[in-house]
Design a protein around this motif. Sequence first.
Motif, short mmCIF file in Angstrom:
data_model
loop_
_atom_site.label_atom_id
_atom_site.label_comp_id
_atom_site.label_asym_id
_atom_site.label_seq_id
_atom_site.Cartn_x
_atom_site.Cartn_y
_atom_site.Cartn_z
N PHE A 11 0.81 -1.35 0.02
CA PHE A 11 0.02 0.22 0.10
C PHE A 11 0.79 1.27 0.08
O PHE A 11 1.89 1.22 0.35
CB PHE A 11 -0.86 -0.02 1.29
N TYR A 12 0.35 2.45 -0.59
CA TYR A 12 0.88 3.70 -0.16
C TYR A 12 -0.23 4.57 0.13
O TYR A 12 -1.26 4.85 -0.18
CB TYR A 12 1.08 4.24 -1.64
N GLY A 13 0.11 4.56 1.91
CA GLY A 13 -1.12 5.16 2.63
C GLY A 13 -2.30 4.13 2.54
O GLY A 13 -2.27 3.01 2.65
N GLY A 23 4.92 -4.86 -17.91
CA GLY A 23 3.57 -4.51 -17.58
C GLY A 23 3.61 -2.84 -17.87
O GLY A 23 4.58 -2.20 -18.11
N ARG A 24 2.59 -2.37 -18.58
CA ARG A 24 2.61 -0.89 -19.02
C ARG A 24 2.75 -0.09 -17.30
O ARG A 24 2.95 -0.52 -16.58
CB ARG A 24 1.24 -0.75 -19.33
N ASN A 25 2.87 1.17 -17.77
CA ASN A 25 3.37 2.25 -16.72
C ASN A 25 2.15 2.01 -15.63
O ASN A 25 0.99 2.08 -15.85
CB ASN A 25 3.27 3.60 -17.37
N GLY A 26 2.84 2.28 -14.51
CA GLY A 26 2.05 2.22 -13.24
C GLY A 26 1.31 1.01 -12.93
O GLY A 26 0.29 0.68 -12.08
N MET A 27 1.77 -0.12 -13.37
CA MET A 27 1.10 -1.44 -13.06
C MET A 27 1.60 -2.18 -11.82
O MET A 27 1.04 -3.18 -11.64
CB MET A 27 1.19 -2.59 -14.43
N GLY A 28 2.61 -1.68 -11.42
CA GLY A 28 3.40 -2.04 -10.24
C GLY A 28 4.54 -2.80 -10.14
O GLY A 28 4.98 -3.63 -9.36
N LYS A 29 5.41 -2.63 -11.22
CA LYS A 29 6.67 -3.27 -11.14
C LYS A 29 7.61 -2.67 -10.42
O LYS A 29 8.27 -3.45 -9.68
CB LYS A 29 7.34 -3.04 -12.55
N THR A 30 7.81 -1.30 -10.27
CA THR A 30 8.57 -0.80 -9.33
C THR A 30 8.32 -0.97 -7.64
O THR A 30 9.16 -1.32 -6.87
CB THR A 30 8.84 0.82 -9.55
N THR A 31 7.08 -1.08 -7.59
CA THR A 31 6.54 -1.47 -6.34
C THR A 31 6.57 -2.78 -5.89
O THR A 31 7.04 -3.14 -4.61
CB THR A 31 5.17 -1.34 -6.20
N PRO A 60 18.76 0.80 -8.90
CA PRO A 60 17.27 1.53 -8.79
C PRO A 60 16.81 2.15 -10.08
O PRO A 60 17.90 2.92 -10.96
CB PRO A 60 17.34 2.29 -7.68
N GLU A 61 15.79 2.62 -10.48
CA GLU A 61 15.22 3.43 -11.40
C GLU A 61 16.10 4.70 -11.31
O GLU A 61 16.06 5.27 -9.93
CB GLU A 61 13.67 3.78 -11.35
N GLY A 62 16.24 5.10 -12.17
CA GLY A 62 16.96 6.87 -11.87
C GLY A 62 18.37 6.66 -11.52
O GLY A 62 19.24 7.75 -11.05
N ASP A 104 16.05 -1.91 -12.54
CA ASP A 104 14.84 -1.23 -12.88
C ASP A 104 15.00 -0.32 -13.75
O ASP A 104 15.48 1.00 -13.57
CB ASP A 104 14.18 -0.37 -11.55
N GLU A 105 14.46 -0.45 -15.21
CA GLU A 105 14.78 0.44 -16.25
C GLU A 105 16.15 0.87 -16.45
O GLU A 105 16.45 2.15 -16.36
CB GLU A 105 13.95 1.59 -15.99
N ALA A 106 17.00 0.15 -16.38
CA ALA A 106 18.50 0.20 -16.50
C ALA A 106 18.91 0.76 -17.85
O ALA A 106 19.95 1.38 -17.80
CB ALA A 106 19.36 -0.98 -16.20
P1 ATP Z 1 6.35 2.85 -14.20
O1 ATP Z 1 6.87 2.00 -15.32
O2 ATP Z 1 5.37 3.92 -14.61
O3 ATP Z 1 7.69 3.24 -13.11
P2 ATP Z 1 5.36 0.80 -12.55
O4 ATP Z 1 4.76 -0.37 -13.09
O5 ATP Z 1 6.76 0.56 -12.09
O6 ATP Z 1 5.37 1.89 -13.30
P3 ATP Z 1 4.75 1.36 -9.98
O7 ATP Z 1 5.58 2.66 -9.80
O8 ATP Z 1 4.91 0.39 -9.03
O9 ATP Z 1 4.33 1.09 -11.48
O10 ATP Z 1 3.27 2.21 -9.51
C1 ATP Z 1 2.22 1.17 -9.22
C2 ATP Z 1 1.12 1.86 -8.74
O11 ATP Z 1 1.28 2.54 -7.43
C3 ATP Z 1 0.58 3.21 -9.44
O12 ATP Z 1 -0.87 3.57 -9.44
C4 ATP Z 1 1.26 4.48 -9.01
O13 ATP Z 1 0.48 5.53 -8.99
C5 ATP Z 1 1.28 3.96 -7.34
N1 ATP Z 1 2.41 4.54 -6.83
C6 ATP Z 1 3.88 4.39 -6.93
N2 ATP Z 1 4.56 5.22 -6.05
C7 ATP Z 1 3.64 5.91 -5.31
C8 ATP Z 1 3.93 6.69 -4.02
N3 ATP Z 1 5.37 6.81 -3.76
N4 ATP Z 1 2.86 7.06 -3.57
C9 ATP Z 1 1.58 6.73 -3.84
N5 ATP Z 1 1.33 6.01 -4.98
C10 ATP Z 1 2.50 5.39 -5.61
#
Ligand code: ATP
Length: 229
Positions: free
Chosen positions: A10-12, A34-42, A82-84, A153-155
């Motif tokens: 969770f984020y909050g 997975g596409r952007n925002g799907m949860g890879k970095t998480t 890490p990314e970045g 992560d996105e190297a």
């Molecule tokens: P990207 O390729 O854009 O990095 P991703 O697949 O790595 O995408 P995540 O960064 O894991 O996706 O994000 C997964 C979900 O969690 C998204 O809905 C994102 O908006 C949310 N999220 C990510 N980081 C945070 C944060 N620090 N606070 C709140 N929500 C977050």
Amino acid sequence: MLQARGLETFYGHSQALFGVDLEIAAGEVLALLGRNGMGKTTTIRSLMRLTPPRRGEIRFMDKDISRTAPFRIARLGMGLVPEGRRIFARLSVEENLLAVQTRNGWPLARIYQLFPRLEERAQQSARTLSGGEQQMLAIARALATGPKLLILDEATEGLAPLIREEIWQALRLLKQEEGLSFLIVDKNVNDLLPLAERCLVLEKGQVAWNGESSAFMADQALQQRYLGV
Ligand code: ATP
């Protein structure tokens, strides 16, 4: 070597992962797609407990690390690029490496053998490196911690084709010669999938597809559906 079960992060109040299962065998490369925002970095941050999951279990190197601090997980052999990049911009290349080096980590000579450009620039401050060289430094820094599993992560994001190829070449070498295991997130699936044995696709924080990367590579419809390519 790595098994995660039922990760919920969770984020909050907002839930980002909904029960992610994931496994990596020794010497294996897993592509996390997975596409952007799907949860890879998480997912990556959850595995290292940089963003600790609220539920789920993680085992690494035959240890339950579900409640282990990130620096201890790193010491067990999980290395993160890490990314970045997150290198220390004001330190020299060599200082960046020495700052994180551990007893089991790669010695500088071995790192410079893999990345000769870094040896040429050993005394330069990291911020003066090109984007590709900074990325090499980020990988080199992970090697200095002596990883058994390397997470990237996105190297290759934002890099010119030639230097991107140098990075993939280094990763292939690390797999073949060192037997490292990898978890790789990267948009360049044409480079990533041939290197990976297995691939796992995330959609809205859940595993949408999991299988052999050759099957994913061969199936245009699957790629279109999950990556929109
Ligand atoms: P990207 O390729 O854009 O990095 P991703 O697949 O790595 O995408 P995540 O960064 O894991 O996706 O994000 C997964 C979900 O969690 C998204 O809905 C994102 O908006 C949310 N999220 C990510 N980081 C945070 C944060 N620090 N606070 C709140 N929500 C977050």
